[in-house]
Design a protein around this motif. Structure first.
Motif, PDB file in Angstrom:
ATOM      1  N   PHE A   1     -17.994  30.766  26.676  1.00  0.00           N
ATOM      2  CA  PHE A   1     -18.702  30.028  25.632  1.00  0.00           C
ATOM      3  C   PHE A   1     -17.927  28.782  25.203  1.00  0.00           C
ATOM      4  O   PHE A   1     -18.529  27.733  25.002  1.00  0.00           O
ATOM      5  N   LEU A   2     -16.614  28.895  25.072  1.00  0.00           N
ATOM      6  CA  LEU A   2     -15.835  27.737  24.670  1.00  0.00           C
ATOM      7  C   LEU A   2     -15.805  26.657  25.740  1.00  0.00           C
ATOM      8  O   LEU A   2     -15.719  25.462  25.426  1.00  0.00           O
ATOM      9  N   LEU A   3     -15.884  27.053  27.019  1.00  0.00           N
ATOM     10  CA  LEU A   3     -15.773  26.099  28.127  1.00  0.00           C
ATOM     11  C   LEU A   3     -17.021  26.109  29.011  1.00  0.00           C
ATOM     12  O   LEU A   3     -16.950  25.702  30.172  1.00  0.00           O
ATOM     13  N   ALA A   4     -18.144  26.539  28.490  1.00  0.00           N
ATOM     14  CA  ALA A   4     -19.373  26.563  29.278  1.00  0.00           C
ATOM     15  C   ALA A   4     -19.838  25.142  29.588  1.00  0.00           C
ATOM     16  O   ALA A   4     -19.741  24.242  28.753  1.00  0.00           O
ATOM     17  N   GLN A   5     -20.355  24.965  30.807  1.00  0.00           N
ATOM     18  CA  GLN A   5     -20.838  23.640  31.221  1.00  0.00           C
ATOM     19  C   GLN A   5     -22.230  23.391  30.648  1.00  0.00           C
ATOM     20  O   GLN A   5     -23.108  24.247  30.719  1.00  0.00           O
ATOM     21  N   PRO A   6     -22.457  22.224  30.070  1.00  0.00           N
ATOM     22  CA  PRO A   6     -23.763  21.923  29.463  1.00  0.00           C
ATOM     23  C   PRO A   6     -24.701  21.228  30.443  1.00  0.00           C
ATOM     24  O   PRO A   6     -24.299  20.776  31.513  1.00  0.00           O
ATOM     25  N   ASN A   7     -25.968  21.148  30.056  1.00  0.00           N
ATOM     26  CA  ASN A   7     -26.911  20.234  30.700  1.00  0.00           C
ATOM     27  C   ASN A   7     -26.758  18.870  30.022  1.00  0.00           C
ATOM     28  O   ASN A   7     -26.653  18.786  28.797  1.00  0.00           O
ATOM     29  N   GLY A   8     -26.739  17.807  30.826  1.00  0.00           N
ATOM     30  CA  GLY A   8     -26.495  16.486  30.246  1.00  0.00           C
ATOM     31  C   GLY A   8     -27.442  15.432  30.768  1.00  0.00           C
ATOM     32  O   GLY A   8     -27.888  15.490  31.916  1.00  0.00           O
TER      33      GLY A   8
END
Length: 603
Positions: free
Chosen positions: A69-76
């Motif tokens: 959760f702290l380092l999850a990759q986002p959609n951008g």
């Protein structure tokens, strides 16, 4: 005196001692057989202490899975591109096993993925709009825009916690043997609070990664000291069941982590990831009273000859210790003797057993990532499968713990470990080569079209099935390897031996972010290497002893005599030795050149 002589003749001396001269058996070295039963066995006091070792397991589970959760990759989405005609969108694959989501994969205008120079073109953006799908509205990646050229910093942040844990297991294990389990436990709690809470106030990703290293170091010391204390508190019949309860609680932390992250979403006046970090670290404050309520391990005190502290602890329990109190009084003058894990190298059998379990632990966690990656569907939408994959892995962990209890009860430690390792090897080999064999023998002229249509579908179905089986069995191998080491390692070096196996497990976990950093290059070779290691482990497991129902070894001498049982019954082995009992005393008297030519003896 005269009346005593016939009696002495009726009872001949044994081992050089007459009945009056025969020394009384020592009770203090037999902790499982004499000391603990005299102190009430696995009674109310021992059970209360074991419960105190369970409670932090839930908090440890939170910290170990916080990377998801702290380092999850986002959609951008690129809001302000460098070029006027650029409009790029970033999507991320699903969360992978062990170390969170992989690096971002960039796509532009639906034309496909960017590689090489195209990737640099796609990253030509001044401003990103990043959206998370993991329960938080903002995390470390979105806070400092760790995408494109800065994406490697995410992997460094993942490395930091695991590398800190590896060093923590090695260093804290030695300290637990040298200074005791209780000091390591308390120091780990104090520094865990300091570094864990400091992570929430990081001002940049460099500070975040550095503090996470020390957080992992302290987390390793906390987990190791609790594991050792739990093992040393229990009698042989209770060791495995009490350890599995702690494993269930850690998996419970994994299952509850998405809900905790959702509760921290959109927190006023504070970033979500900071609130989440504070929430998962703050419960360790409950362990501060352990300074007074949790005692040192009595088993460690007796094994290292801390007899004065042992006597004080026994008298504090207010139970009858008159059977071994005289012996304890005679030993009070002895100085404590501490042993380092390095002395393991001077043994014949103990170091081999620990090395075998280190390789097992490394292989179990390393190949677990291979199975987890094969289970994920690369073509699926990440927003739909993020939590599904996470809960699938958590469900497999729960199923593993449920299956371990009856399996170990029926087959023992060595039998259960061997069985799950065989299943892991079969799942890996079948996943790597079964479909190619099917294609080779099924692609007859009349079946070419049929096989071409179904090949991809069957490949995906079989891959997912074998991945689930492999994740299940490899997780069982990892848990059993750690527990096995705790049972066969002597008390005087149990912390160091367990630290070696846990550090090996950390190296296995470290393979996941390493593969992500290289964009999964060499993944197939990575899987093949670990598949070969499973075959090697199957052979080596046959050399291990069976510790079920046996007392824990206390000294290096006890650990050295803890060897594999022979396949033959003692009577059959003695009969074979008797048949081969011949006189070879004069063989060396025959000259070598005469024995080869059949000549007579030299005069």
């Amino acid at each position: 005196m005269a009346a005593g002589r016939p009696e002495a003749q009726d009872h001949p001396p044994e081992n050089g001692f007459t009945p009056l001269e025969h020394p009384a058996p020592r009770l203090l070295p037999h902790i499982d057989g004499s000391v603990l039963p005299s102190l009430g066995g696995f009674g109310k006091h021992q059970k209360q202490l074991v419960v105190l070792t369970w409670i932090p397991a839930l908090f440890i589970g939170f910290s170990q899975f916080s990377d998801y959760f702290l380092l999850a990759q986002p959609n951008g989405t690129c809001v302000q591109p460098l070029a006027n005609d650029s409009n790029w969108t970033v999507t991320s694959p699903p969360v992978t096993a062990t170390s969170g989501a992989p690096a971002l994969q960039l796509k532009g205008n639906g034309t496909g993925e960017g590689h090489g120079d195209d990737s640099a073109l796609l990253c030509a953006c001044k401003e990103w709009r990043l959206e998370l799908q993991t329960g938080l509205s903002q995390n470390v990646v979105t806070k400092w825009n760790l995408v494109c050229d800065s994406a490697w910093k995410v992997h460094i942040a993942k490395f930091s916690l695991l590398v800190g844990s590896i060093f923590g297991y090695l260093v804290m294990g030695v300290m637990a043997d040298w200074f005791g389990r209780h000091p390591v436990l308390i120091l780990s709690v104090l520094f865990m609070l300091v570094f864990g809470l400091s992570v929430a106030f990081s001002v940049n990703v460099t500070m975040f990664s550095t503090l996470r290293f020390f957080e992992g170091f302290c987390l390793a010391g906390l987990a190791l000291s609790l594991y050792v204390l739990r093992i040393e508190l229990c009698l042989p019949g209770w060791r495995f069941s009490m350890t599995m309860v702690a494993s269930f609680l850690m998996v419970g932390g994994q299952l509850l982590m998405p809900g905790v992250a959702a509760l921290c979403r959109n927190w006023p006046n504070r970033d979500d990831w900071q609130v989440l970090q504070i929430v998962i670290i703050s419960p360790f404050v409950l362990m501060l009273p352990y300074v007074w309520i949790f005692p040192e391990s009595l088993r460690w005190l007796l094994a290292t000859q801390h007899y004065r502290r042992s006597k004080a602890m026994m008298l504090r329990l207010k139970v009858c210790v008159s059977c071994f109190l005289p012996e304890l009084e005679q030993e009070l003058h002895k100085k404590p003797q501490r042993t380092c894990i390095v002395k393991m190298m001077s043994t014949r059998n103990l170091w081999k057993n620990i090395v075998v379990l280190c390789v097992n632990s490394l292989t179990g966690y390393g190949i677990h990532h291979c199975f987890a990656r094969s289970m994920m569907d690369p073509e699926a939408q990440p927003t739909a499968l993020c939590h599904a994959d996470y809960y699938t892995m958590a469900g497999i962990a729960v199923a593993t713990c449920l299956a371990l209890c009856p399996a170990v009860g029926l087959m023992g430690r060595r039998g259960g470990l061997l069985t799950f390792m065989i299943i892991t090897a079969l799942a890996s080999l079948l996943q790597l080569g079964l479909l190619n064999l099917i294609g080779k023998y099924m692609c007859l002229p009349c079946l070419v079209l049929f096989w071409t249509v179904l090949r991809d579908t069957l490949n995906r179905k079989f891959s997912v099935a074998f991945s689930i089986i492999g994740m299940f069995s490899s997780h069982a191998v990892s848990i059993l390897s750690i527990f096995f080491c705790a049972e066969i390692t002597p008390t005087v070096i149990r912390g160091g031996g367990l630290g070696l196996v846990l550090a090996s497990a950390g190296f296995g976990m470290l393979t996941a972010p390493i593969m992500e950093l290289h964009n999964q290059k060499g993944y197939f070779l990575h899987h093949v290497i670990f598949a070969c290691c499973t075959l090697l482990c199957i052979i080596c497991l046959l050399l291990l002893p069976e510790p079920r129902g046996q007392p824990l070894p206390e000294s290096l001498a006890d650990g050295e005599t803890f060897t594999r049982q022979t396949l033959l019954h003692p009577g059959e082995q003695h009969l074979l030795l008797a048949k081969s009992d011949r006189d070879y005393s004069r063989v060396h008297d025959t000259p070598l050149h005469l024995s080869a030519t059949g000549g007579a003896t030299i005069k």
